[in-house]
Design a protein around this motif. Structure first.
Motif, PDB file in Angstrom:
ATOM      1  N   UNK A  32      44.253 -11.378  21.472  1.00 34.08           N
ATOM      2  CA  UNK A  32      42.877 -11.620  21.027  1.00 34.08           C
ATOM      3  C   UNK A  32      42.735 -12.997  20.390  1.00 34.08           C
ATOM      4  N   UNK A  33      43.749 -13.447  19.682  1.00 39.55           N
ATOM      5  CA  UNK A  33      43.684 -14.781  19.081  1.00 39.55           C
ATOM      6  C   UNK A  33      43.718 -15.882  20.139  1.00 39.55           C
ATOM      7  N   UNK A  34      44.449 -15.669  21.219  1.00 41.24           N
ATOM      8  CA  UNK A  34      44.414 -16.640  22.323  1.00 41.24           C
ATOM      9  C   UNK A  34      43.002 -16.668  22.916  1.00 41.24           C
ATOM     10  N   UNK A  35      42.424 -15.493  23.100  1.00 37.95           N
ATOM     11  CA  UNK A  35      41.053 -15.411  23.610  1.00 37.95           C
ATOM     12  C   UNK A  35      40.088 -16.097  22.652  1.00 37.95           C
ATOM     13  N   UNK A  36      40.284 -15.875  21.369  1.00 38.25           N
ATOM     14  CA  UNK A  36      39.432 -16.520  20.371  1.00 38.25           C
ATOM     15  C   UNK A  36      39.556 -18.031  20.455  1.00 38.25           C
ATOM     16  N   UNK A  60      20.564 -28.095  30.465  1.00 41.27           N
ATOM     17  CA  UNK A  60      20.791 -28.056  29.019  1.00 41.27           C
ATOM     18  C   UNK A  60      20.429 -26.680  28.461  1.00 41.27           C
ATOM     19  N   UNK A  61      19.340 -26.113  28.965  1.00 42.63           N
ATOM     20  CA  UNK A  61      18.951 -24.766  28.529  1.00 42.63           C
ATOM     21  C   UNK A  61      20.055 -23.759  28.844  1.00 42.63           C
ATOM     22  N   UNK A  62      20.619 -23.848  30.039  1.00 45.96           N
ATOM     23  CA  UNK A  62      21.703 -22.938  30.435  1.00 45.96           C
ATOM     24  C   UNK A  62      22.930 -23.175  29.570  1.00 45.96           C
ATOM     25  N   UNK A  63      23.248 -24.436  29.303  1.00 44.06           N
ATOM     26  CA  UNK A  63      24.410 -24.747  28.462  1.00 44.06           C
ATOM     27  C   UNK A  63      24.244 -24.153  27.063  1.00 44.06           C
ATOM     28  N   UNK A  64      23.056 -24.252  26.519  1.00 38.40           N
ATOM     29  CA  UNK A  64      22.797 -23.679  25.194  1.00 38.40           C
ATOM     30  C   UNK A  64      22.897 -22.152  25.233  1.00 38.40           C
ATOM     31  N   UNK A  65      22.399 -21.542  26.293  1.00 39.58           N
ATOM     32  CA  UNK A  65      22.505 -20.094  26.447  1.00 39.58           C
ATOM     33  C   UNK A  65      23.965 -19.673  26.531  1.00 39.58           C
ATOM     34  N   UNK A  66      24.733 -20.377  27.368  1.00 44.11           N
ATOM     35  CA  UNK A  66      26.142 -20.030  27.532  1.00 44.11           C
ATOM     36  C   UNK A  66      26.898 -20.228  26.220  1.00 44.11           C
ATOM     37  N   UNK A  70      29.149 -17.540  24.050  1.00 45.97           N
ATOM     38  CA  UNK A  70      30.484 -17.782  23.522  1.00 45.97           C
ATOM     39  C   UNK A  70      30.537 -17.555  22.015  1.00 45.97           C
ATOM     40  N   UNK A  71      29.460 -17.868  21.317  1.00 48.62           N
ATOM     41  CA  UNK A  71      29.412 -17.584  19.879  1.00 48.62           C
ATOM     42  C   UNK A  71      29.436 -16.075  19.644  1.00 48.62           C
ATOM     43  N   UNK A  72      28.754 -15.325  20.482  1.00 53.05           N
ATOM     44  CA  UNK A  72      28.799 -13.869  20.392  1.00 53.05           C
ATOM     45  C   UNK A  72      30.190 -13.338  20.682  1.00 53.05           C
ATOM     46  N   UNK A  73      30.847 -13.913  21.702  1.00 50.80           N
ATOM     47  CA  UNK A  73      32.226 -13.523  22.009  1.00 50.80           C
ATOM     48  C   UNK A  73      33.119 -13.811  20.799  1.00 50.80           C
ATOM     49  N   UNK A  74      32.964 -15.005  20.238  1.00 48.02           N
ATOM     50  CA  UNK A  74      33.762 -15.402  19.071  1.00 48.02           C
ATOM     51  C   UNK A  74      33.586 -14.403  17.932  1.00 48.02           C
ATOM     52  N   UNK A 139      40.373  -2.374  24.504  1.00 48.27           N
ATOM     53  CA  UNK A 139      40.457  -3.834  24.584  1.00 48.27           C
ATOM     54  C   UNK A 139      40.487  -4.298  26.040  1.00 48.27           C
ATOM     55  N   UNK A 140      41.005  -3.463  26.912  1.00 47.56           N
ATOM     56  CA  UNK A 140      40.994  -3.777  28.343  1.00 47.56           C
ATOM     57  C   UNK A 140      39.559  -3.855  28.844  1.00 47.56           C
ATOM     58  N   UNK A 141      38.735  -2.919  28.391  1.00 48.34           N
ATOM     59  CA  UNK A 141      37.330  -2.922  28.788  1.00 48.34           C
ATOM     60  C   UNK A 141      36.611  -4.149  28.226  1.00 48.34           C
ATOM     61  N   UNK A 142      36.882  -4.474  26.991  1.00 51.75           N
ATOM     62  CA  UNK A 142      36.256  -5.649  26.376  1.00 51.75           C
ATOM     63  C   UNK A 142      36.655  -6.911  27.129  1.00 51.75           C
ATOM     64  N   UNK A 143      37.940  -7.042  27.461  1.00 48.76           N
ATOM     65  CA  UNK A 143      38.402  -8.217  28.210  1.00 48.76           C
ATOM     66  C   UNK A 143      37.715  -8.300  29.569  1.00 48.76           C
ATOM     67  N   UNK A 144      37.520  -7.172  30.208  1.00 48.71           N
ATOM     68  CA  UNK A 144      36.833  -7.159  31.503  1.00 48.71           C
ATOM     69  C   UNK A 144      35.383  -7.611  31.346  1.00 48.71           C
ATOM     70  N   UNK A 145      34.731  -7.175  30.282  1.00 49.03           N
ATOM     71  CA  UNK A 145      33.343  -7.584  30.043  1.00 49.03           C
ATOM     72  C   UNK A 145      33.269  -9.079  29.738  1.00 49.03           C
ATOM     73  N   UNK A 146      34.221  -9.585  28.978  1.00 48.44           N
ATOM     74  CA  UNK A 146      34.260 -11.026  28.701  1.00 48.44           C
ATOM     75  C   UNK A 146      34.488 -11.806  30.002  1.00 48.44           C
ATOM     76  N   UNK A 147      35.397 -11.305  30.833  1.00 46.44           N
ATOM     77  CA  UNK A 147      35.652 -11.958  32.118  1.00 46.44           C
ATOM     78  C   UNK A 147      34.387 -11.976  32.977  1.00 46.44           C
ATOM     79  N   UNK A 148      33.615 -10.906  32.913  1.00 52.65           N
ATOM     80  CA  UNK A 148      32.363 -10.859  33.679  1.00 52.65           C
ATOM     81  C   UNK A 148      31.391 -11.936  33.198  1.00 52.65           C
ATOM     82  N   UNK A 149      31.281 -12.110  31.877  1.00 48.03           N
ATOM     83  CA  UNK A 149      30.411 -13.168  31.344  1.00 48.03           C
ATOM     84  C   UNK A 149      30.879 -14.543  31.810  1.00 48.03           C
ATOM     85  N   UNK A 150      32.190 -14.780  31.720  1.00 44.61           N
ATOM     86  CA  UNK A 150      32.721 -16.088  32.122  1.00 44.61           C
ATOM     87  C   UNK A 150      32.483 -16.327  33.617  1.00 44.61           C
TER      88      UNK A 150
END
Length: 174
Positions: A32-36, A60-66, A70-74, A139-150
Protein backbone atom coordinates in the motif's frame (compact mmCIF):
# COMPACT_ATOMS: atom_id res chain seq x y z
CA UNK A 1 -19.88 -3.13 -3.39
CA UNK A 2 -17.17 -3.35 -0.75
CA UNK A 3 -16.58 -6.47 1.30
CA UNK A 4 -17.47 -6.53 4.99
CA UNK A 5 -13.77 -6.19 5.88
CA UNK A 6 -13.43 -3.14 3.63
CA UNK A 7 -16.53 -1.53 5.11
CA UNK A 8 -15.22 -2.23 8.61
CA UNK A 9 -11.81 -0.78 7.79
CA UNK A 10 -13.21 2.31 6.11
CA UNK A 11 -15.71 2.71 8.94
CA UNK A 12 -12.94 2.86 11.52
CA UNK A 13 -13.02 -0.67 12.91
CA UNK A 14 -9.49 -1.78 13.80
CA UNK A 15 -7.97 -4.59 11.78
CA UNK A 16 -6.58 -7.58 13.68
CA UNK A 17 -2.98 -7.09 14.77
CA UNK A 18 -2.23 -10.40 16.43
CA UNK A 19 1.08 -12.11 15.77
CA UNK A 20 -0.51 -14.61 13.35
CA UNK A 21 -1.61 -11.80 11.04
CA UNK A 22 1.22 -9.31 11.66
CA UNK A 23 3.59 -10.53 8.93
CA UNK A 24 0.99 -10.69 6.13
CA UNK A 25 -0.43 -7.34 7.28
CA UNK A 26 3.02 -5.72 7.17
CA UNK A 27 3.43 -7.04 3.62
CA UNK A 28 0.09 -5.49 2.70
CA UNK A 29 1.11 -2.19 4.33
CA UNK A 30 4.37 -2.20 2.36
CA UNK A 31 2.49 -2.73 -0.91
CA UNK A 32 0.00 0.00 0.00
CA UNK A 33 2.87 2.39 0.68
CA UNK A 34 4.30 1.72 -2.78
CA UNK A 35 0.85 2.46 -4.19
CA UNK A 36 0.69 5.61 -2.09
CA UNK A 37 4.03 6.69 -3.55
CA UNK A 38 2.55 6.30 -7.04
CA UNK A 39 -0.44 8.42 -6.05
CA UNK A 40 1.81 11.13 -4.58
CA UNK A 41 3.78 11.13 -7.84
CA UNK A 42 0.62 11.38 -9.95
CA UNK A 43 -0.71 14.30 -7.90
CA UNK A 44 2.60 16.12 -8.28
CA UNK A 45 2.86 15.31 -11.99
CA UNK A 46 -0.59 16.72 -12.71
CA UNK A 47 0.30 19.81 -10.68
CA UNK A 48 3.50 20.25 -12.67
CA UNK A 49 1.52 19.91 -15.90
CA UNK A 50 -1.14 22.38 -14.78
CA UNK A 51 1.43 24.92 -13.62
CA UNK A 52 3.44 24.60 -16.82
CA UNK A 53 0.91 26.66 -18.73
CA UNK A 54 1.17 24.14 -21.56
CA UNK A 55 -2.13 22.36 -20.89
CA UNK A 56 -5.28 24.23 -21.87
CA UNK A 57 -9.03 23.89 -22.21
CA UNK A 58 -10.65 20.48 -21.91
CA UNK A 59 -7.27 18.79 -21.50
CA UNK A 60 -6.60 20.95 -18.43
CA UNK A 61 -10.08 20.18 -17.11
CA UNK A 62 -9.41 16.45 -17.49
CA UNK A 63 -6.00 16.79 -15.84
CA UNK A 64 -7.57 18.53 -12.86
CA UNK A 65 -10.27 15.85 -12.64
CA UNK A 66 -7.70 13.06 -12.78
CA UNK A 67 -5.60 14.80 -10.14
CA UNK A 68 -8.69 14.93 -7.91
CA UNK A 69 -9.12 11.17 -8.42
CA UNK A 70 -5.50 10.64 -7.36
CA UNK A 71 -6.06 12.78 -4.27
CA UNK A 72 -9.01 10.53 -3.41
CA UNK A 73 -6.83 7.46 -3.96
CA UNK A 74 -4.15 9.00 -1.74
CA UNK A 75 -6.61 9.75 1.04
CA UNK A 76 -8.07 6.23 0.96
CA UNK A 77 -4.61 4.66 0.99
CA UNK A 78 -3.40 6.86 3.87
CA UNK A 79 -6.50 6.00 5.89
CA UNK A 80 -6.15 2.28 5.20
CA UNK A 81 -2.43 2.20 6.02
CA UNK A 82 -3.07 4.01 9.29
CA UNK A 83 -6.00 1.74 10.21
CA UNK A 84 -3.73 -1.24 9.60
CA UNK A 85 -1.19 0.23 12.04
CA UNK A 86 1.28 1.41 9.42
CA UNK A 87 2.91 4.73 8.70
CA UNK A 88 2.07 6.25 5.31
CA UNK A 89 5.02 7.18 3.11
CA UNK A 90 5.47 10.93 2.68
CA UNK A 91 5.34 12.57 -0.73
CA UNK A 92 8.53 13.68 -2.44
CA UNK A 93 8.96 17.38 -3.00
CA UNK A 94 7.51 18.88 -6.17
CA UNK A 95 11.07 19.71 -7.26
CA UNK A 96 12.21 16.10 -6.78
CA UNK A 97 9.25 14.79 -8.78
CA UNK A 98 9.86 17.35 -11.54
CA UNK A 99 13.50 16.29 -11.73
CA UNK A 100 12.67 12.57 -11.73
CA UNK A 101 10.13 13.08 -14.51
CA UNK A 102 12.46 15.34 -16.50
CA UNK A 103 9.73 17.98 -16.49
CA UNK A 104 12.11 20.52 -18.02
CA UNK A 105 11.87 18.61 -21.29
CA UNK A 106 8.11 19.21 -21.56
CA UNK A 107 7.58 21.78 -24.31
CA UNK A 108 4.02 21.18 -25.55
CA UNK A 109 0.64 20.07 -24.30
CA UNK A 110 1.17 16.75 -26.05
CA UNK A 111 4.46 16.27 -24.16
CA UNK A 112 2.64 16.75 -20.86
CA UNK A 113 -0.25 14.47 -21.85
CA UNK A 114 2.11 11.76 -23.11
CA UNK A 115 3.93 11.82 -19.78
CA UNK A 116 0.62 11.62 -17.93
CA UNK A 117 -0.51 8.71 -20.12
CA UNK A 118 2.79 6.90 -19.48
CA UNK A 119 2.41 7.34 -15.72
CA UNK A 120 -1.24 6.23 -15.79
CA UNK A 121 -0.38 3.10 -17.78
CA UNK A 122 2.45 2.31 -15.37
CA UNK A 123 0.13 2.75 -12.40
CA UNK A 124 -2.59 0.56 -13.95
CA UNK A 125 -0.09 -2.20 -14.59
CA UNK A 126 1.42 -1.82 -11.11
CA UNK A 127 -1.96 -2.15 -9.40
CA UNK A 128 -2.86 -5.17 -11.49
CA UNK A 129 0.53 -6.70 -10.76
CA UNK A 130 0.20 -6.50 -6.98
CA UNK A 131 -3.30 -7.93 -6.67
CA UNK A 132 -2.09 -11.52 -6.08
CA UNK A 133 0.39 -10.31 -3.43
CA UNK A 134 -2.19 -9.01 -0.97
CA UNK A 135 -3.02 -11.30 1.93
CA UNK A 136 -6.18 -9.35 2.79
CA UNK A 137 -8.86 -10.14 0.21
CA UNK A 138 -10.56 -6.75 0.26
CA UNK A 139 -7.27 -5.08 -0.67
CA UNK A 140 -7.29 -7.09 -3.88
CA UNK A 141 -10.64 -5.55 -4.75
CA UNK A 142 -9.42 -2.06 -3.90
CA UNK A 143 -6.31 -2.54 -6.07
CA UNK A 144 -8.52 -3.69 -8.95
CA UNK A 145 -10.71 -0.59 -8.57
CA UNK A 146 -7.63 1.65 -8.52
CA UNK A 147 -6.32 -0.11 -11.63
CA UNK A 148 -9.67 0.55 -13.32
CA UNK A 149 -9.38 4.29 -12.57
CA UNK A 150 -5.82 4.39 -13.90
CA UNK A 151 -6.88 2.51 -17.03
CA UNK A 152 -9.73 4.97 -17.56
CA UNK A 153 -7.29 7.88 -17.22
CA UNK A 154 -4.89 6.27 -19.70
CA UNK A 155 -7.71 5.61 -22.16
CA UNK A 156 -8.98 9.19 -22.00
CA UNK A 157 -5.49 10.65 -22.40
CA UNK A 158 -4.78 8.30 -25.30
CA UNK A 159 -7.96 9.48 -26.98
CA UNK A 160 -7.00 13.15 -26.60
CA UNK A 161 -3.58 12.36 -28.04
CA UNK A 162 -5.08 10.36 -30.92
CA UNK A 163 -3.17 7.24 -29.90
CA UNK A 164 -4.55 3.89 -30.98
CA UNK A 165 -6.17 1.62 -28.45
CA UNK A 166 -4.56 -1.77 -27.88
CA UNK A 167 -5.53 -4.19 -30.61
CA UNK A 168 -5.10 -7.38 -28.60
CA UNK A 169 -6.92 -8.72 -25.58
CA UNK A 170 -5.46 -8.72 -22.07
CA UNK A 171 -3.46 -5.56 -22.80
CA UNK A 172 -3.03 -4.42 -19.21
CA UNK A 173 -1.13 -5.94 -16.34
CA UNK A 174 1.28 -7.91 -18.47
Amino acid sequence: MLSAAAVAMIGGVAMPTGSASAAPMQGDIDILNVALGLEHEAIAAYQIGAESGLVKGKALDAAKLFQSHHKGHRDALVSTIEKMGGKPVAPKSQADVAKALNAGSLKTQDDVLRLAAKLELGAANAYLGVIPSFSEGMLKQVAARLAADETMHWTALSGVLGLPLPTGPLSFGA
